[in-house]
Scaffold this motif. Sequence first.
Motif, short mmCIF file in Angstrom:
data_model
loop_
_atom_site.label_atom_id
_atom_site.label_comp_id
_atom_site.label_asym_id
_atom_site.label_seq_id
_atom_site.Cartn_x
_atom_site.Cartn_y
_atom_site.Cartn_z
N ASP A 44 35.96 -45.89 21.89
CA ASP A 44 36.26 -47.22 21.37
C ASP A 44 35.82 -48.28 22.37
O ASP A 44 36.62 -48.82 23.12
N ARG A 45 34.53 -48.53 22.42
CA ARG A 45 33.88 -49.59 23.21
C ARG A 45 33.96 -49.45 24.73
O ARG A 45 33.00 -49.71 25.42
N ASP A 46 35.12 -49.11 25.29
CA ASP A 46 35.22 -48.97 26.74
C ASP A 46 36.09 -47.79 27.15
O ASP A 46 36.33 -47.58 28.33
N HIS A 47 36.57 -47.02 26.18
CA HIS A 47 37.44 -45.88 26.48
C HIS A 47 37.38 -44.84 25.37
O HIS A 47 36.92 -45.14 24.26
N TYR A 48 37.83 -43.65 25.69
CA TYR A 48 38.06 -42.62 24.68
C TYR A 48 39.56 -42.53 24.46
O TYR A 48 40.34 -42.58 25.42
N ASP A 49 39.95 -42.40 23.21
CA ASP A 49 41.33 -42.06 22.89
C ASP A 49 41.43 -40.54 22.96
O ASP A 49 40.60 -39.83 22.37
N VAL A 50 42.41 -40.05 23.71
CA VAL A 50 42.57 -38.61 23.87
C VAL A 50 44.01 -38.21 23.55
O VAL A 50 44.95 -38.89 23.96
N PRO A 51 44.19 -37.11 22.83
CA PRO A 51 45.54 -36.66 22.50
C PRO A 51 46.26 -36.11 23.73
O PRO A 51 45.63 -35.59 24.66
N ALA A 52 47.56 -36.23 23.71
CA ALA A 52 48.39 -35.81 24.84
C ALA A 52 48.12 -34.36 25.26
O ALA A 52 48.12 -34.05 26.45
N ASP A 53 47.85 -33.50 24.30
CA ASP A 53 47.67 -32.08 24.64
C ASP A 53 46.36 -31.79 25.37
O ASP A 53 46.14 -30.67 25.83
N ARG A 54 45.50 -32.77 25.55
CA ARG A 54 44.24 -32.58 26.29
C ARG A 54 44.31 -33.08 27.73
O ARG A 54 43.42 -32.82 28.53
N ILE A 55 45.37 -33.79 28.08
CA ILE A 55 45.42 -34.43 29.40
C ILE A 55 45.36 -33.42 30.54
O ILE A 55 44.59 -33.61 31.49
N ASP A 56 46.12 -32.36 30.48
CA ASP A 56 46.10 -31.37 31.57
C ASP A 56 44.69 -30.81 31.77
O ASP A 56 44.24 -30.63 32.91
N ASP A 57 43.98 -30.52 30.68
CA ASP A 57 42.61 -30.00 30.78
C ASP A 57 41.68 -31.03 31.43
O ASP A 57 40.82 -30.68 32.24
N LEU A 58 41.85 -32.30 31.05
CA LEU A 58 40.99 -33.34 31.61
C LEU A 58 41.24 -33.55 33.10
O LEU A 58 40.31 -33.74 33.88
N VAL A 59 42.51 -33.48 33.49
CA VAL A 59 42.85 -33.59 34.91
C VAL A 59 42.28 -32.39 35.68
O VAL A 59 41.71 -32.55 36.77
N ALA A 60 42.40 -31.20 35.10
CA ALA A 60 41.84 -30.01 35.76
C ALA A 60 40.32 -30.12 35.90
O ALA A 60 39.75 -29.58 36.86
N ALA A 61 39.68 -30.84 34.99
CA ALA A 61 38.23 -31.03 35.04
C ALA A 61 37.81 -32.16 35.98
O ALA A 61 36.62 -32.39 36.16
N GLY A 62 38.79 -32.89 36.53
CA GLY A 62 38.46 -33.91 37.52
C GLY A 62 38.91 -35.32 37.21
O GLY A 62 38.72 -36.22 38.03
N ALA A 63 39.50 -35.55 36.04
CA ALA A 63 40.01 -36.89 35.75
C ALA A 63 41.22 -37.18 36.64
O ALA A 63 42.00 -36.27 36.94
N GLU A 64 41.35 -38.40 37.04
CA GLU A 64 42.48 -38.83 37.87
C GLU A 64 43.55 -39.42 36.96
O GLU A 64 43.27 -40.37 36.22
N GLN A 65 44.76 -38.86 36.99
CA GLN A 65 45.83 -39.40 36.15
C GLN A 65 46.46 -40.59 36.85
O GLN A 65 46.85 -40.51 38.02
N VAL A 66 46.49 -41.72 36.14
CA VAL A 66 47.01 -42.97 36.69
C VAL A 66 47.92 -43.63 35.66
O VAL A 66 47.94 -43.24 34.50
N THR A 67 48.65 -44.63 36.09
CA THR A 67 49.47 -45.39 35.15
C THR A 67 48.57 -46.24 34.25
O THR A 67 47.41 -46.50 34.58
N ALA A 68 49.14 -46.69 33.14
CA ALA A 68 48.38 -47.55 32.23
C ALA A 68 47.96 -48.83 32.95
O ALA A 68 46.84 -49.32 32.75
N GLY A 69 48.83 -49.38 33.76
CA GLY A 69 48.49 -50.59 34.51
C GLY A 69 47.35 -50.38 35.47
O GLY A 69 46.45 -51.22 35.58
#
Length: 88
Positions: A44-69
């Motif tokens: 969506d123009r500047d981000h991907y919407d991702v379902p909650a059940d994918r977050i652990d996989d994305l973090v394991a692949a190298g995404a940094e989990q941060v607050t919304a702010g």
Amino acid sequence: MAVLVDAPMWPAHGRMWAHLVSDASLDELHAFAAANGLPTRGFDRDHYDVPADRIDDLVAAGAEQVTAGELTRRLIASGLRVKGRDRH
């Protein structure tokens, strides 16, 4: 340069959703999304919407989990943020 994901806080379609962004480039974001099997329809123009059940996989692949702010601050600082009024 980092790919960032925030906490799932947005309900839709019976699920909770988070945002995935890059603080460097859309090329980095699209490459990360493709490597992790995220559908292009989630972009969506500047981000991907991702379902909650994918977050652990994305973090394991190298995404940094941060607050919304933090995600928003870093997206704005990158110059990649698309303002709400510019979304059609």
